[in-house]
Design an enzyme around this catalytic site. Structure first.
Site, mmCIF file in Angstrom:
data_model
loop_
_atom_site.group_PDB
_atom_site.id
_atom_site.type_symbol
_atom_site.label_atom_id
_atom_site.label_comp_id
_atom_site.label_asym_id
_atom_site.label_seq_id
_atom_site.Cartn_x
_atom_site.Cartn_y
_atom_site.Cartn_z
ATOM 1 N N HIS A 111 42.759 63.121 22.589
ATOM 2 C CA HIS A 111 42.772 63.636 23.743
ATOM 3 C C HIS A 111 41.269 63.719 24.352
ATOM 4 O O HIS A 111 40.427 64.623 24.080
ATOM 5 C CB HIS A 111 43.115 65.226 23.624
ATOM 6 N N ASN A 122 42.285 73.497 25.691
ATOM 7 C CA ASN A 122 43.439 74.111 26.852
ATOM 8 C C ASN A 122 43.957 75.476 26.351
ATOM 9 O O ASN A 122 44.262 76.336 27.369
ATOM 10 C CB ASN A 122 44.391 73.140 27.117
ATOM 11 N N SER A 169 48.286 65.669 27.038
ATOM 12 C CA SER A 169 47.756 67.077 26.747
ATOM 13 C C SER A 169 48.377 68.375 26.152
ATOM 14 O O SER A 169 48.105 69.409 26.024
ATOM 15 C CB SER A 169 47.119 67.619 28.306
ATOM 16 N N GLU A 196 39.329 65.286 21.258
ATOM 17 C CA GLU A 196 40.260 66.208 20.232
ATOM 18 C C GLU A 196 41.163 65.437 19.421
ATOM 19 O O GLU A 196 41.847 64.585 20.053
ATOM 20 C CB GLU A 196 40.920 67.285 20.945
HETATM 21 N N1 LIG Z 1 44.099 63.999 34.151
HETATM 22 C C1 LIG Z 1 43.491 64.653 33.324
HETATM 23 O O1 LIG Z 1 42.552 65.492 33.485
HETATM 24 C C2 LIG Z 1 43.655 64.504 31.951
HETATM 25 C C3 LIG Z 1 42.942 65.107 30.776
HETATM 26 C C4 LIG Z 1 43.354 64.630 29.479
HETATM 27 C C5 LIG Z 1 44.502 64.061 29.084
HETATM 28 N N2 LIG Z 1 45.359 63.769 30.273
HETATM 29 C C6 LIG Z 1 46.618 63.229 29.833
HETATM 30 O O2 LIG Z 1 46.446 61.877 30.061
HETATM 31 C C7 LIG Z 1 47.834 61.275 30.280
HETATM 32 C C8 LIG Z 1 47.556 60.395 31.601
HETATM 33 O O3 LIG Z 1 47.111 61.374 32.719
HETATM 34 P P1 LIG Z 1 46.372 60.706 33.881
HETATM 35 O O4 LIG Z 1 45.962 61.939 34.488
HETATM 36 O O5 LIG Z 1 45.539 59.519 33.674
HETATM 37 O O6 LIG Z 1 47.607 60.190 34.814
HETATM 38 P P2 LIG Z 1 47.785 59.134 36.067
HETATM 39 O O7 LIG Z 1 48.976 59.596 36.824
HETATM 40 O O8 LIG Z 1 46.501 59.225 36.668
HETATM 41 O O9 LIG Z 1 47.937 57.871 35.462
HETATM 42 C C9 LIG Z 1 49.086 57.445 34.698
HETATM 43 C C10 LIG Z 1 49.194 55.882 34.949
HETATM 44 O O10 LIG Z 1 50.089 55.487 34.056
HETATM 45 C C11 LIG Z 1 50.965 54.421 34.862
HETATM 46 N N3 LIG Z 1 52.500 54.521 34.411
HETATM 47 C C12 LIG Z 1 53.295 55.093 34.569
HETATM 48 N N4 LIG Z 1 54.564 54.674 33.855
HETATM 49 C C13 LIG Z 1 54.213 53.767 33.057
HETATM 50 C C14 LIG Z 1 54.592 52.681 32.001
HETATM 51 N N5 LIG Z 1 55.954 52.918 31.944
HETATM 52 N N6 LIG Z 1 53.940 51.713 31.761
HETATM 53 C C15 LIG Z 1 52.546 51.805 31.925
HETATM 54 N N7 LIG Z 1 51.999 52.708 32.627
HETATM 55 C C16 LIG Z 1 52.729 53.169 33.299
HETATM 56 C C17 LIG Z 1 50.981 54.953 36.212
HETATM 57 O O11 LIG Z 1 51.288 53.918 37.176
HETATM 58 C C18 LIG Z 1 49.657 55.487 36.044
HETATM 59 O O12 LIG Z 1 48.727 54.485 36.964
HETATM 60 C C19 LIG Z 1 48.721 62.413 30.573
HETATM 61 O O13 LIG Z 1 49.506 62.483 29.447
HETATM 62 C C20 LIG Z 1 47.861 63.573 30.681
HETATM 63 O O14 LIG Z 1 48.323 64.899 30.383
HETATM 64 C C21 LIG Z 1 45.098 63.944 31.390
#
Ligand SMILES: NC(=O)c1ccc[n+]([C@@H]2O[C@H](COP(=O)([O-])OP(=O)(O)OC[C@H]3O[C@@H](n4cnc5c(N)ncnc54)[C@H](O)[C@@H]3O)[C@@H](O)[C@H]2O)c1
Length: 383
Positions: free
Chosen positions: A137, A188, A116, A149
């Site tokens: 994104h 954002n 993000s 995006e």
């Molecule tokens: N949650 C949102 O609303 C949202 C929206 C758009 C973008 N994002 C982006 O998406 C990405 C993920 O966010 P999320 O909300 O899904 O996070 P999350 O914490 O829900 O999930 C992340 C996952 O990655 C796993 N993980 C951690 N280290 C790891 C590794 N070394 N190898 C493999 N897996 C690993 C974790 O165990 C977890 O299951 C981030 O970069 C975030 O900024 C999030």
């Protein structure tokens, strides 16, 4: 197409589901079997809901049959055409992962990150062929939100941009191009301005939280008010994303309300208390917002900084006006694009509102963009 999804959390499991629904063979990776099994259960649940709503073209079992899980990155990346990275928003972790992916994934595969706020260019620096690194994104929940995006790093090639656009279409999504990896991309950045200005108007005593939300919902037709949305998604989520954007050069003075709530752990629906109070923590409940409360809110003041931000994005060549309007409609559910809203209110009024906000706060981010000033002088419209 063989696809790998790294990280099976909120975003990863949703992206994996989209890929499987589009007919791809998907391998999901995470740090434990337990997390992977949980992701599979979440996908199964989501597919069953979609099936009930008549939204599946194929039965859920055959979609599920294309999904594999594996804790070994080596196995997951072997022979893939695309990798989607969706691990937590930590630079070191993402860099480590891309270094490994560069070694293990085929050299012509697309390496996409769902970050993000981290610049794509920074991630691409650790890869031998930075032209294949891109931001895709997705929005939460990826299964339902129509926007992606597509974010170019400095070295991303047209070939891989086109590939990412094609994949988005295959997944049933609308792609919006972001030509430079500015912090927060389009959606954002616009949202940060709207939320911060909402907060400024409340803290300077001009209005109340409910009045702002009422004006946004009932006068502008937004799906939620700014504070209602923060409570819904989690005040911590926005606070941390905006902090990350600021650390990377997004100029925004902190309005204290968000930080206070974040530090007190009053995070919104998930804790039962945020900007509104909810009967039960963790259970969705609509905030009570009266239709009349926003009657006297100055709409130009409220949206001016979001419009100024959109104009900055145009002037800097980050995106086209049409795409910015599409992104704000699809990513935020606005009935009109943010620039269309500006045109409707009138850019002269928007500029006056920015000048008033600047006087009120002395913050430079309220300085009207030079392109806005030109538009006001010439009477031209951004299309
Ligand atoms: N949650 C949102 O609303 C949202 C929206 C758009 C973008 N994002 C982006 O998406 C990405 C993920 O966010 P999320 O909300 O899904 O996070 P999350 O914490 O829900 O999930 C992340 C996952 O990655 C796993 N993980 C951690 N280290 C790891 C590794 N070394 N190898 C493999 N897996 C690993 C974790 O165990 C977890 O299951 C981030 O970069 C975030 O900024 C999030």
């Amino acid at each position: 197409m063989k696809v790998a999804v790294i990280g099976s959390g909120t975003m990863g499991h949703g992206i994996a589901q989209l890929a499987a629904m589009a007919g791809c063979d998907v391998s999901i990776n995470d740090v434990s079997e337990e997390l992977l099994n949980r992701a599979v259960e979440r996908i199964r649940w989501s597919l069953s809901k979609m099936n009930e709503g008549g939204k599946l073209k194929e039965n859920a079992d055959s979609i599920m049959s294309r999904i594999r899980v594996n804790v070994s990155l080596n196995d997951v990346l072997n022979g893939v055409s695309v990798m989607f990275e969706a691990v937590p928003e930590t630079l070191d972790l993402k860099l480590r992962l891309f270094r490994v992916a560069d070694e293990l994934a085929p050299h012509d595969s697309l390496l996409a990150t769902n970050t993000s706020s981290i610049p794509i260019t920074e991630i691409a620096e650790v890869v031998q062929q930075p032209e294949r690194v891109i931001g895709m994104h997705f929005f939460n929940p990826p299964q339902l939100m129509p926007l992606v995006e597509i974010v170019r790093g400095k070295k991303t090639s047209d070939n891989y941009v086109n590939k990412a656009v094609d994949i988005s279409k295959q997944f049933g999504k609308e792609a919006v191009l972001v030509n430079r990896d500015v912090p927060g991309f389009i959606v954002n950045r616009v949202l940060a301005r709207l939320m911060n200005t909402s907060c400024v108007l409340v803290t300077h005593g001009a209005t109340t939280i409910e009045s702002i939300d009422s004006a946004l919902k009932y006068r502008l037709g937004f799906p939620m008010g700014a504070f209602e949305l923060a409570d819904y998604s989690g005040i911590d989520v926005f606070y941390l994303v905006f902090q990350a954007m600021k650390e990377r050069g997004f100029m925004m003075h902190e309005c204290p309300l968000f930080e206070e709530k974040y530090k007190r752990g009053e995070l919104g629906i998930k804790t039962g208390l945020g900007f509104y109070k909810y009967p039960e923590a963790g259970k969705y409940h609509r905030a009570v917002i009266s239709t009349e409360a926003g009657t006297n809110v100055d709409l130009a003041m409220l949206v001016s900084s979001a419009i100024n931000e959109a104009i900055w994005l145009v002037r800097e060549g980050v995106s086209e006006p049409r795409d910015i309007d599409r992104a704000t409609k699809l990513g935020l559910g606005y009935p009109q694009g943010i620039l269309e809203i500006g045109n409707k209110i009138g850019m002269q009024k928007i500029m006056n509102a920015l000048n008033s906000l600047r006087e009120l706060t002395s913050w430079d981010e309220y300085e009207p963009d030079s392109l806005l000033q030109e538009i006001v002088l010439s009477g031209a419209k951004l299309t």
